[in-house]
Enzyme design. Structure first.
Site, PDB file in Angstrom:
ATOM      1  N   LYS A 114      17.944  74.468  32.870  1.00 34.76           N
ATOM      2  CA  LYS A 114      19.014  73.596  33.619  1.00 34.76           C
ATOM      3  C   LYS A 114      18.954  74.224  35.128  1.00 34.76           C
ATOM      4  O   LYS A 114      19.102  73.549  36.027  1.00 34.76           O
ATOM      5  CB  LYS A 114      20.491  73.586  33.237  1.00 34.76           C
ATOM      6  CG  LYS A 114      20.431  72.771  31.878  1.00 34.76           C
ATOM      7  CD  LYS A 114      21.896  72.530  31.455  1.00 34.76           C
ATOM      8  CE  LYS A 114      21.882  71.607  30.481  1.00 34.76           C
ATOM      9  NZ  LYS A 114      23.365  71.192  29.881  1.00 34.76           N
ATOM     10  N   LYS A 206      12.486  67.040  24.697  1.00 35.64           N
ATOM     11  CA  LYS A 206      13.594  66.494  23.915  1.00 35.64           C
ATOM     12  C   LYS A 206      14.025  65.069  24.549  1.00 35.64           C
ATOM     13  O   LYS A 206      14.237  65.166  26.019  1.00 35.64           O
ATOM     14  CB  LYS A 206      14.660  67.528  23.585  1.00 35.64           C
ATOM     15  CG  LYS A 206      15.632  67.870  24.681  1.00 35.64           C
ATOM     16  CD  LYS A 206      16.603  68.566  23.957  1.00 35.64           C
ATOM     17  CE  LYS A 206      17.497  68.839  25.251  1.00 35.64           C
ATOM     18  NZ  LYS A 206      18.512  69.781  25.239  1.00 35.64           N
ATOM     19  N   LYS A 209      19.720  63.124  28.421  1.00 36.86           N
ATOM     20  CA  LYS A 209      20.769  62.370  29.226  1.00 36.86           C
ATOM     21  C   LYS A 209      20.139  62.297  30.509  1.00 36.86           C
ATOM     22  O   LYS A 209      20.386  61.376  31.363  1.00 36.86           O
ATOM     23  CB  LYS A 209      22.028  62.803  29.448  1.00 36.86           C
ATOM     24  CG  LYS A 209      22.755  62.509  27.855  1.00 36.86           C
ATOM     25  CD  LYS A 209      24.113  63.074  28.169  1.00 36.86           C
ATOM     26  CE  LYS A 209      25.190  63.055  26.750  1.00 36.86           C
ATOM     27  NZ  LYS A 209      26.258  63.805  26.756  1.00 36.86           N
TER      28      LYS A 209
HETATM   29  P1  AMP Z   1      25.036  67.036  25.020  1.00 35.62           P
HETATM   30  O1  AMP Z   1      24.562  65.608  25.405  1.00 35.62           O
HETATM   31  O2  AMP Z   1      24.060  68.144  25.546  1.00 35.62           O
HETATM   32  O3  AMP Z   1      26.436  66.973  25.476  1.00 35.62           O
HETATM   33  O4  AMP Z   1      24.878  67.099  23.470  1.00 35.62           O
HETATM   34  C1  AMP Z   1      25.665  66.602  22.631  1.00 35.62           C
HETATM   35  C2  AMP Z   1      24.985  66.924  21.052  1.00 35.62           C
HETATM   36  O5  AMP Z   1      23.834  66.206  21.038  1.00 35.62           O
HETATM   37  C3  AMP Z   1      24.973  68.405  20.958  1.00 35.62           C
HETATM   38  O6  AMP Z   1      25.138  68.539  19.650  1.00 35.62           O
HETATM   39  C4  AMP Z   1      23.371  68.538  21.070  1.00 35.62           C
HETATM   40  O7  AMP Z   1      22.851  69.299  20.364  1.00 35.62           O
HETATM   41  C5  AMP Z   1      22.727  67.049  20.506  1.00 35.62           C
HETATM   42  N1  AMP Z   1      21.441  66.555  21.233  1.00 35.62           N
HETATM   43  C6  AMP Z   1      21.507  66.225  22.512  1.00 35.62           C
HETATM   44  N2  AMP Z   1      20.091  66.035  22.679  1.00 35.62           N
HETATM   45  C7  AMP Z   1      19.685  65.890  21.407  1.00 35.62           C
HETATM   46  C8  AMP Z   1      18.230  65.604  21.010  1.00 35.62           C
HETATM   47  N3  AMP Z   1      17.349  64.963  21.753  1.00 35.62           N
HETATM   48  N4  AMP Z   1      18.175  65.499  19.589  1.00 35.62           N
HETATM   49  C9  AMP Z   1      18.987  65.925  19.027  1.00 35.62           C
HETATM   50  N5  AMP Z   1      20.276  66.388  19.207  1.00 35.62           N
HETATM   51  C10 AMP Z   1      20.681  66.281  20.213  1.00 35.62           C
END
Ligand code: AMP
Ligand code: TRP
Length: 343
Positions: A114, A206, A209
């Site tokens: 990041k 991956k 967002k």
């Molecule tokens: P975040 O968007 O970083 O707040 O992630 C929220 C949840 O979604 C966390 O548990 C992440 O590990 C999961 N997550 C985010 N991106 C992915 C992805 N591409 N595949 C699987 N899980 C994800």
């Protein structure tokens, strides 16, 4: 010491909630409601670790809350709230800042990704983010944490912090009547067929967002047309689909689409390949569009409706915050006594 099983997890309100968040995290949040008490947090304090627009942040907090509810989380039976309304998260994070070691944080790969090349210019909050995350979990003394694969290292850090706190203050913990450890070592729950959903444009990255291309992800707010276009345009290779799993080796885009199909339909990847193997990608993609629209369409529609109802969403978060604080406050009071603060 035995701890009561309690589930905690968080999602950042940073916009573009996508299929990876859904399959990697939220689907498991929904399932765990049947077996555990659950606390689901919109982690708004994590969302200010990088540049943000305040108006957008408020909208995103409501949108993630609406998504939780639209996906099937019950905010009456369980707890749904936003982090900044419960001051104990920040309070415990400070104590943990004095427990965690700089060397531990220096190993965090997500910070490196990041912060990018200009690390000197990253906020201290971004660097310290995993310590706040440990406090999120441990301020409730939660035992189980459903997350996607990318959070594994952060969970290991949370366990290290819990363990060091228990060791450093062992005598005081016992003296205050908390047995031989105040914090549980929280267990990550990283399971299921889609713990790591990849970008639709690049099967080695991956789904995220923050990817500049909206075609890289399926957003929970996408309508049927958008979902159809994105799946049709998803990168593939020229070969037809294989009939067995080893045929997906070195074909990250094909493997990703098969994984998404399997996760959305509840079938194994083997079954998906036995149904579609040998056929053209276009046929498989058409079925994937139908499946994705059927599963995600109603969620997106409900999420839009709910996030427009500010009075309802804000009341859910206020009520959830009150109930979360009722658990966090006595734990924080105990931590203060354990470390030797007068209160
Ligand atoms: P975040 O968007 O970083 O707040 O992630 C929220 C949840 O979604 C966390 O548990 C992440 O590990 C999961 N997550 C985010 N991106 C992915 C992805 N591409 N595949 C699987 N899980 C994800
Ligand atoms: N760091 C997590 C992510 O980016 C979000 C998060 C913050 C979290 N606090 C948490 C997840 C506590 C689980 C438990 O996805």
């Amino acid at each position: 010491m035995a701890f009561k099983e309690l589930v905690f997890s968080g999602v950042q309100p940073t916009g573009n909630l996508h299929l990876g968040n859904y399959l990697g995290a939220i689907v498991k949040f929904v399932e765990l409601q049947n077996s555990h008490d659950c606390i689901y947090c919109v982690v708004d304090m994590h969302a200010i670790t990088q540049a943000h627009d305040p108006k957008q942040l408020v909208a995103n907090i409501r949108e993630v809350t609406a998504a939780f509810i639209a996906c099937g989380i019950d905010p009456k039976k369980h707890i749904v709230f936003n982090q900044s309304q419960v001051a104990e998260h920040a309070e415990l994070a400070w104590v943990f800042n004095c427990v965690a070691r700089i060397g531990w944080l220096n190993r965090m790969t997500q910070f490196k990704e990041k912060a990018g090349k200009d690390r000197e210019n990253a906020s201290i909050g971004l660097y310290d983010y995993p310590v706040l995350m440990a406090a999120d979990i441990l301020v409730y003394r939660a035992t189980h944490v459903p997350v996607g694969e990318d959070q594994k290292q952060h969970l290991e850090l949370a366990r290290d912090i819990a363990q060091k706190f228990n060791n450093d203050f062992a005598e005081s913990i016992t003296a205050h009547g908390f047995g031989d450890g105040f914090f549980p070592l929280p267990e990550p729950l990283i399971q299921g067929p889609a713990t790591r959903v990849m970008s639709l444009r690049d099967g080695t990255k991956k789904m995220s967002k923050s990817d500049a291309s909206d075609y890289s992800r399926i957003n929970l707010s996408d309508d049927a047309d958008a979902i159809a276009q994105k799946v049709r345009k998803a990168k593939t290779d020229p070969e037809p689909l294989p009939s067995e799993l080893p045929g997906l080796d070195k074909r990250p885009e094909a493997a990703n689409l098969v994984g998404i199909y399997a996760a959305l339909s509840g079938a194994t990847k083997e079954k998906v390949l036995s149904d579609f193997g040998g056929g053209q990608f276009s046929q498989f993609k058409a079925s994937l569009v139908d499946l994705a629209v059927a599963k995600l369409g109603p969620i997106g529609a409900e999420m839009k409706k709910l996030s427009a109802d500010h009075a309802y969403i804000d009341a859910v978060l206020r009520d959830g915050s009150d109930r979360a604080r009722a658990i966090a406050a006595p734990n924080m009071k105990a931590v203060k006594e354990i470390v030797g603060f007068l209160n």
